[in-house]
Design an enzyme around this catalytic site. Structure first.
Site, PDB file in Angstrom:
ATOM      1  CE  LYS A  26      -6.800  -9.342   4.409  1.00 29.18           C
ATOM      2  NZ  LYS A  26      -6.337  -8.828   3.115  1.00 29.18           N
ATOM      3  CG  ASN A  27      -3.815 -11.439   2.354  1.00 27.99           C
ATOM      4  OD1 ASN A  27      -4.908 -11.013   1.972  1.00 27.99           O
ATOM      5  ND2 ASN A  27      -2.928 -10.693   2.984  1.00 27.99           N
ATOM      6  CB  CYS A 103      -5.315  -1.030   3.619  1.00 31.72           C
ATOM      7  SG  CYS A 103      -6.376  -2.125   4.554  1.00 31.72           S
ATOM      8  NE  ARG A 108      -1.561  -1.781  -1.110  1.00 30.24           N
ATOM      9  CZ  ARG A 108      -2.339  -2.643  -0.457  1.00 30.24           C
ATOM     10  NH1 ARG A 108      -3.415  -2.228   0.155  1.00 30.24           N
ATOM     11  NH2 ARG A 108      -2.048  -3.929  -0.435  1.00 30.24           N
ATOM     12  CG  ASP A 294      -0.114  -7.442   6.254  1.00 30.55           C
ATOM     13  OD1 ASP A 294       0.023  -6.275   5.859  1.00 30.55           O
ATOM     14  OD2 ASP A 294      -0.522  -8.363   5.518  1.00 30.55           O
ATOM     15  NE  ARG A 387     -11.002  -4.728   3.468  1.00 33.35           N
ATOM     16  CZ  ARG A 387      -9.888  -4.210   2.976  1.00 33.35           C
ATOM     17  NH1 ARG A 387      -9.559  -2.974   3.268  1.00 33.35           N
ATOM     18  NH2 ARG A 387      -9.104  -4.905   2.181  1.00 33.35           N
TER      19      ARG A 387
HETATM   20  N1  EPU Z   1       4.133  -2.339  -5.941  1.00 27.34           N
HETATM   21  C1  EPU Z   1       4.390  -1.548  -7.025  1.00 27.34           C
HETATM   22  N2  EPU Z   1       3.836  -1.891  -8.234  1.00 27.34           N
HETATM   23  C2  EPU Z   1       3.030  -2.967  -8.368  1.00 27.34           C
HETATM   24  C3  EPU Z   1       2.757  -3.778  -7.241  1.00 27.34           C
HETATM   25  C4  EPU Z   1       3.346  -3.446  -6.027  1.00 27.34           C
HETATM   26  O1  EPU Z   1       5.109  -0.568  -6.948  1.00 27.34           O
HETATM   27  O2  EPU Z   1       2.540  -3.208  -9.478  1.00 27.34           O
HETATM   28  C5  EPU Z   1       4.768  -2.006  -4.634  1.00 27.34           C
HETATM   29  C6  EPU Z   1       3.796  -1.686  -3.523  1.00 27.34           C
HETATM   30  O3  EPU Z   1       3.356  -0.368  -3.595  1.00 27.34           O
HETATM   31  C7  EPU Z   1       4.638  -1.971  -2.292  1.00 27.34           C
HETATM   32  C8  EPU Z   1       5.512  -3.136  -2.753  1.00 27.34           C
HETATM   33  O4  EPU Z   1       5.425  -3.157  -4.163  1.00 27.34           O
HETATM   34  O5  EPU Z   1       5.448  -0.888  -1.986  1.00 27.34           O
HETATM   35  C9  EPU Z   1       5.122  -4.480  -2.244  1.00 27.34           C
HETATM   36  O6  EPU Z   1       3.722  -4.645  -2.213  1.00 27.34           O
HETATM   37  P1  EPU Z   1       2.994  -5.980  -2.649  1.00 27.34           P
HETATM   38  O7  EPU Z   1       2.585  -5.838  -4.083  1.00 27.34           O
HETATM   39  O8  EPU Z   1       3.767  -7.160  -2.233  1.00 27.34           O
HETATM   40  O9  EPU Z   1       1.702  -5.859  -1.750  1.00 27.34           O
HETATM   41  P2  EPU Z   1       0.290  -6.362  -2.172  1.00 27.34           P
HETATM   42  O10 EPU Z   1       0.458  -7.562  -3.016  1.00 27.34           O
HETATM   43  O11 EPU Z   1      -0.517  -5.226  -2.649  1.00 27.34           O
HETATM   44  C10 EPU Z   1      -0.016  -8.075  -0.226  1.00 27.34           C
HETATM   45  C11 EPU Z   1      -1.037  -8.268   0.865  1.00 27.34           C
HETATM   46  C12 EPU Z   1      -0.873  -7.174   1.907  1.00 27.34           C
HETATM   47  C13 EPU Z   1       0.544  -7.223   2.458  1.00 27.34           C
HETATM   48  C14 EPU Z   1       1.551  -7.116   1.318  1.00 27.34           C
HETATM   49  C15 EPU Z   1       2.974  -7.274   1.749  1.00 27.34           C
HETATM   50  C16 EPU Z   1      -2.890  -9.261  -0.286  1.00 27.34           C
HETATM   51  C17 EPU Z   1      -4.262  -9.095  -0.804  1.00 27.34           C
HETATM   52  N3  EPU Z   1      -2.360  -8.197   0.296  1.00 27.34           N
HETATM   53  O12 EPU Z   1      -0.297  -6.786  -0.779  1.00 27.34           O
HETATM   54  O13 EPU Z   1      -1.785  -7.449   2.924  1.00 27.34           O
HETATM   55  O14 EPU Z   1       0.739  -6.156   3.340  1.00 27.34           O
HETATM   56  O15 EPU Z   1       1.283  -8.126   0.330  1.00 27.34           O
HETATM   57  O16 EPU Z   1       3.137  -8.494   2.397  1.00 27.34           O
HETATM   58  O17 EPU Z   1      -2.302 -10.330  -0.371  1.00 27.34           O
HETATM   59  C18 EPU Z   1      -3.575  -6.981   4.379  1.00 27.34           C
HETATM   60  O18 EPU Z   1      -3.883  -8.173   4.283  1.00 27.34           O
HETATM   61  O19 EPU Z   1      -4.110  -6.193   5.190  1.00 27.34           O
HETATM   62  C19 EPU Z   1      -2.532  -6.452   3.501  1.00 27.34           C
HETATM   63  C20 EPU Z   1      -2.344  -5.148   3.331  1.00 27.34           C
END
Ligand code: EPU
Length: 408
Positions: A26-27, A103, A108, A294, A387
């Protein structure tokens, strides 16, 4: 109409057999679909998973062709929608988008994205609950204060068409990132260092990428891989997880071996031979190549069936234990120590319950818990699982699990 799953539990008996094939990640698929907005011609995909988030990303892309705006009702349904802002801004010099959905895993925020866009020379305005970003992008050095997967991807994509060089420091290293960069480079981008903490992008100065018939092959889903290995360890009598990339779940495999799970690991398969009784282990989630957040919920289900005490320390998100109450209702012995840590003592038999998952990954954990339990459980809101997982009931049925989808 909503649908739900009914799972006839195996009461802990190891009865599942056969092969389960891993789908495209997915990602990886979502980011590559977003990146297709950087192309002059059409990008063809191989191994694209048929999941709801992919359908939503296609809808967003189709709507953004006429104007670089992310439709609110669609973007609010999944977090990866924000990745499309990078390519749209790069290509059109402007993008409008709402706060992304996805989610609920605690806070976030999107500050890293906005700061990154500003560093690349764009202006950021927010009104009427929409962000408006404008500017022709110039290369810059962006130092992330902490690691973010989608912020790394979004800024990498934004920088591809920019003028000059961009350097991203403290970048995420998840395998989906080098997979995407490799393809973009084959199509005219100048990205180096993807898969390491420093990514350098030589901008094309507005020249669009060209696929020229080259297909993007979506890499195997490492979260599916890990989840099915856990299911097989709990309930398998000879289950092989095929078409996967075992190196991408190395941290999980190390912990499972320590717990006593016997496995044969090939280049693209993991044959779970079982073993047991398993001993509990302690887990700490971490950015790649660490243990993925995850897989945290499926791992918790596994630990309920291991002997002894284990802990899970969640270091990425601050609201990812919302599934615990339901596992406790099923009979698990879990204590939430604080928003980042749980303690699990096993083994405990689980009993069937009516469940509704708090998020996509916990949804699969609930299916695993229901399969372990005694009796028939229901898992409501199948959309959450759809999803991220393709035709899950068909694939698990083939292993011998009695799982059915019903409309409610
Ligand atoms: N964060 C911030 N500010 C930002 C961006 C992130 O504070 O501008 C924080 C987040 O709140 C979190 C941390 O940084 O505490 C790390 O989050 P990250 O940004 O890496 O997560 P993400 O990019 O939103 C992706 C995956 C998630 C997976 C995480 C961690 C996608 C679409 N989503 O999320 O996948 O858990 O990386 O590996 O790539 C899923 O597929 O179900 C899923 C939740």
């Amino acid at each position: 109409m909503k649908s739900r799953f009914t799972v006839e539990g195996l009461a802990g008996q190891k009865k599942l057999r056969g092969e389960i094939r891993i789908a495209g990640a997915k990602n990886s698929a979502l980011k590559a679909l977003a990146a297709s907005a950087l192309f002059e011609d059409e990008v063809q995909f191989e191994n694209l998973p048929e999941i709801e988030d992919v359908a939503r990303m296609r809808e967003l892309l189709a709507a953004a062709k006429s104007s670089p705006v992310l439709v609110k009702e669609i973007a609010e349904r999944f977090r990866a929608s924000i990745v499309l802002t990078g390519p749209l801004l790069a290509r059109y010099g402007t993008v409008t988008f709402p706060y992304p959905g996805g989610c609920v895993l605690g806070e976030r925020p999107i500050d890293l994205f906005l700061q990154g866009f500003r560093a690349l020379g764009a202006t950021v305005e927010e009104h009427d609950e929409l962000f408006h970003i404008k500017g022709s992008l110039r290369g810059a050095r962006v130092v992330f204060p902490f690691v973010s997967v989608t912020a790394t991807e979004t800024l990498m994509l934004a920088a591809v068409l920019a003028q000059g060089q961009t350097v991203l420091e403290n970048a995420a290293m998840e395998p989906e990132i080098p997979a995407l960069a490799g393809y973009l480079n084959a199509c005219g981008a100048g990205i180096s260092g993807a898969g390491t903490p420093t990514i350098t992008i030589e901008g094309t100065n507005g020249r669009l990428l060209r696929a020229d018939g080259k297909t993007f092959s979506v890499i195997p889903d490492r979260i599916e891989t890990g989840s099915f290995v856990l299911l097989a360890a709990l309930l398998g009598d000879g289950v092989t997880v095929t078409h996967c990339e075992p190196a991408h779940v190395a941290a999980l495999l190390t912990l499972l071996r320590r717990a006593g799970v016997k496995m044969e690991v090939g280049t693209d398969f993991i044959k779970v031979k079982g073993g047991g009784p398993y001993q509990s282990v302690s887990v700490r989630t971490h950015e790649y190549p660490g243990f993925p957040t995850d897989l945290q919920a499926p791992m918790a289900v596994f630990l309920t069936q291991c002997a002894g005490e284990g802990t899970i320390l969640e270091t990425i998100f601050d609201g990812r234990f919302r599934y615990v109450d339901d596992l406790v209702r099923m009979g698990a012995n879990i204590t939430v120590m604080n928003p980042h840590k749980i303690w699990i003592k096993g083994p405990t038999p689980l009993s069937c319950k009516e469940l509704e998952s708090p998020d996509l990954r916990a949804g699969l954990a609930y299916l695993i818990a229901a399969a372990v339990a005694e009796g028939a459980s229901t898992v409501d809101n199948a959309y959450l699982i759809d999803r991220g997982y393709e035709r899950i009931e068909e694939r698990l049925s083939k292993l011998g699990l009695n799982i059915k989808r019903e409309e409610v």
